[in-house]
Design an enzyme around this catalytic site. Structure first.
Site, PDB file in Angstrom:
ATOM      1  N   LYS A 110       0.766  -1.322   0.097  1.00 30.42           N
ATOM      2  CA  LYS A 110       0.003   0.039  -0.052  1.00 30.42           C
ATOM      3  C   LYS A 110       0.893   1.378  -0.082  1.00 30.42           C
ATOM      4  O   LYS A 110       0.643   2.070  -0.543  1.00 30.42           O
ATOM      5  CB  LYS A 110      -1.284   0.019   1.262  1.00 30.42           C
ATOM      6  N   LYS A 189      -6.490 -11.466 -14.664  1.00 28.08           N
ATOM      7  CA  LYS A 189      -7.430 -11.580 -13.432  1.00 28.08           C
ATOM      8  C   LYS A 189      -8.480 -10.429 -13.426  1.00 28.08           C
ATOM      9  O   LYS A 189      -7.998  -9.216 -13.684  1.00 28.08           O
ATOM     10  CB  LYS A 189      -6.484 -11.904 -12.372  1.00 28.08           C
ATOM     11  N   LYS A 192     -10.728  -4.642  -9.515  1.00 23.65           N
ATOM     12  CA  LYS A 192     -10.821  -3.359  -9.408  1.00 23.65           C
ATOM     13  C   LYS A 192      -9.495  -2.432 -10.095  1.00 23.65           C
ATOM     14  O   LYS A 192      -9.642  -1.633 -10.676  1.00 23.65           O
ATOM     15  CB  LYS A 192     -11.229  -2.939  -7.978  1.00 23.65           C
TER      16      LYS A 192
HETATM   17  P1  ADP Z   1     -10.224  -6.981  -6.357  1.00 19.68           P
HETATM   18  O1  ADP Z   1      -8.960  -7.731  -6.955  1.00 19.68           O
HETATM   19  O2  ADP Z   1     -11.182  -6.456  -7.533  1.00 19.68           O
HETATM   20  O3  ADP Z   1      -9.556  -5.561  -5.487  1.00 19.68           O
HETATM   21  P2  ADP Z   1     -10.425  -8.153  -3.795  1.00 19.68           P
HETATM   22  O4  ADP Z   1      -9.239  -8.206  -3.756  1.00 19.68           O
HETATM   23  O5  ADP Z   1     -11.262  -7.026  -3.174  1.00 19.68           O
HETATM   24  O6  ADP Z   1     -10.912  -7.911  -5.463  1.00 19.68           O
HETATM   25  O7  ADP Z   1     -11.486  -9.464  -3.658  1.00 19.68           O
HETATM   26  C1  ADP Z   1     -12.493  -9.867  -2.691  1.00 19.68           C
HETATM   27  C2  ADP Z   1     -12.644 -11.265  -3.050  1.00 19.68           C
HETATM   28  O8  ADP Z   1     -13.018 -11.777  -4.431  1.00 19.68           O
HETATM   29  C3  ADP Z   1     -11.534 -12.147  -2.410  1.00 19.68           C
HETATM   30  O9  ADP Z   1     -12.043 -13.330  -1.817  1.00 19.68           O
HETATM   31  C4  ADP Z   1     -11.086 -12.545  -3.935  1.00 19.68           C
HETATM   32  O10 ADP Z   1     -10.340 -13.775  -3.850  1.00 19.68           O
HETATM   33  C5  ADP Z   1     -12.152 -12.727  -4.882  1.00 19.68           C
HETATM   34  N1  ADP Z   1     -11.865 -12.284  -6.122  1.00 19.68           N
HETATM   35  C6  ADP Z   1     -11.782 -10.997  -6.763  1.00 19.68           C
HETATM   36  N2  ADP Z   1     -11.590 -11.179  -8.191  1.00 19.68           N
HETATM   37  C7  ADP Z   1     -11.190 -12.594  -8.287  1.00 19.68           C
HETATM   38  C8  ADP Z   1     -11.250 -12.988  -9.501  1.00 19.68           C
HETATM   39  N3  ADP Z   1     -11.007 -12.501 -10.644  1.00 19.68           N
HETATM   40  N4  ADP Z   1     -11.678 -14.448  -9.546  1.00 19.68           N
HETATM   41  C9  ADP Z   1     -11.927 -15.063  -8.396  1.00 19.68           C
HETATM   42  N5  ADP Z   1     -12.060 -14.527  -7.399  1.00 19.68           N
HETATM   43  C10 ADP Z   1     -11.841 -13.333  -7.176  1.00 19.68           C
END
Ligand code: ADP
Ligand code: TRP
Length: 319
Positions: A110, A189, A192
């Site tokens: 971060k 992948k 966000k």
């Molecule tokens: P982001 O990558 O969009 O910031 P987060 O880290 O907030 O997403 O992820 C929140 C939850 O969603 C976690 O449990 C994460 O493993 C799952 N997750 C996020 N993106 C994916 C993806 N592309 N495929 C599968 N699971 C995902």
């Protein structure tokens, strides 16, 4: 088994979040004692705009409730409604070696991304330990980036137990290895941070735009297409059963349809799949007092457990 997880109120949810985590969470409600909260204290480490934080917290609560978190089955609350967690955070801080926090990857990441190196950000894992230990959670389902934080919570619990006897349950992180990574519109992948998402509660206009942006090759309309390496196919698959997938494969192999057709199909599928959730989401946001009632109901249940736990801790620490 008591399972606990915190949800960051950080903007819009995408279908990767849904198929990668939320769907499993909803299903787990039937066989576990689920504790789920909106981590608005944690969100303060990166957002200090009060209006925005409130809005994000309510939106996240509305999103999870409309996707299927059932406040009768799960304990579902807003983190800041249980003040004991901050008290425990301070108590746990006395048992947290600096080195443990200095090793945290998430903090370093971060800072590298430009967040200022505040004490709040640094001590984030201690607050997370308080969330977990206050409720005697045994299992903590998280994304990969949060495993180390659960390990820190476990280390802190061990340290306190060494001092005071078995006061805390030792938590264990759980990541769902079987869940496949959902690809984003660019084939990486979905995340966000990569701006390659398809959002669950997007307006029709935005949804169309996000789907239109899925990267495809330039095979001509009438030529057979390779479904295996197609990003549109990879995403559509999530919404189809085996027979429907076979039918779609046949359409790819036959030729005569362009990627535009498949994208249109995906658009319909996303709309159908999340139709009910979207309607509920809008209702919640139009009626925030109902949302507030649900969160209060959850906070009452959580508060009872938190207060009982703190009584034991007060005796030990001398408060
Ligand atoms: P982001 O990558 O969009 O910031 P987060 O880290 O907030 O997403 O992820 C929140 C939850 O969603 C976690 O449990 C994460 O493993 C799952 N997750 C996020 N993106 C994916 C993806 N592309 N495929 C599968 N699971 C995902
Ligand atoms: N830090 C977690 C995340 O970013 C959210 C969170 C806060 C959490 N407290 C928690 C997760 C306790 C599990 C348990 O996703």
């Amino acid at each position: 088994m008591r399972v606990l997880t915190g949800l960051q109120p950080s903007g819009d949810l995408h279908i990767g979040n849904y198929f990668g985590a939320i769907k499993q969470m909803i299903e787990a409600q039937n066989s576990n004692e689920m504790f789920i909260f909106i981590a608005n204290y944690h969100a303060m480490t990166s957002l200090q705009d009060g209006e925005k934080l409130k809005e994000n917290s309510l939106k996240t609560a509305a999103a999870f409730l409309s996707l299927g978190i059932d406040p009768q089955k799960s304990v579902f609350w807003l983190q800041s409604d249980i003040k004991e967690v901050i008290e425990l955070y301070w108590i746990l801080s006395q048992f947290t070696p600096m080195g443990l926090l200095e090793r945290a990857h998430s903090y370093k990441d971060k800072i590298a991304k430009g967040l200022s190196a505040s004490h709040g950000l640094f001590s984030y894992p201690v607050l997370m330990a308080a969330d977990i230990l206050l409720f005697d959670a045994r299992v903590v389902p998280v994304g990969k980036d949060q495993i180390q934080h659960v390990e820190i919570a476990r280390d802190i619990a061990l340290k306190v137990n060494n001092e005071w006897g078995e006061i805390f349950v030792l938590p264990q992180a759980r990541i769902d290895e079987q869940v496949a990574v959902v690809v984003g519109t660019d084939g990486a992948k979905m995340s966000k941070s990569y701006q390659n998402t398809i959002d669950i509660f997007a307006s029709q206009k935005l949804l169309k735009k996000q789907i239109a942006s899925i990267v495809t090759d330039s095979t001509a309309l009438n030529v057979p297409k390779d479904y295996k390496n197609c990003n549109v196919f990879k995403i559509i698959k999530l919404f189809l059963d085996e027979i429907e997938q076979k039918n779609l494969q046949a359409r790819y192999q036959k030729g005569g349809e362009g990627y535009g057709h498949f994208k249109m199909y995906l658009n319909e599928l996303v709309n159908d799949y999340f139709k009910e959730a979207r309607e509920k989401y809008d209702e919640f946001l139009e009626n925030p007092s109902h949302l507030k009632e649900i969160l209060d109901f959850g906070a009452q249940k959580a508060s009872k457990i938190a207060k009982e736990k703190m009584q034991k801790i007060y005796e030990k620490i001398g408060l």
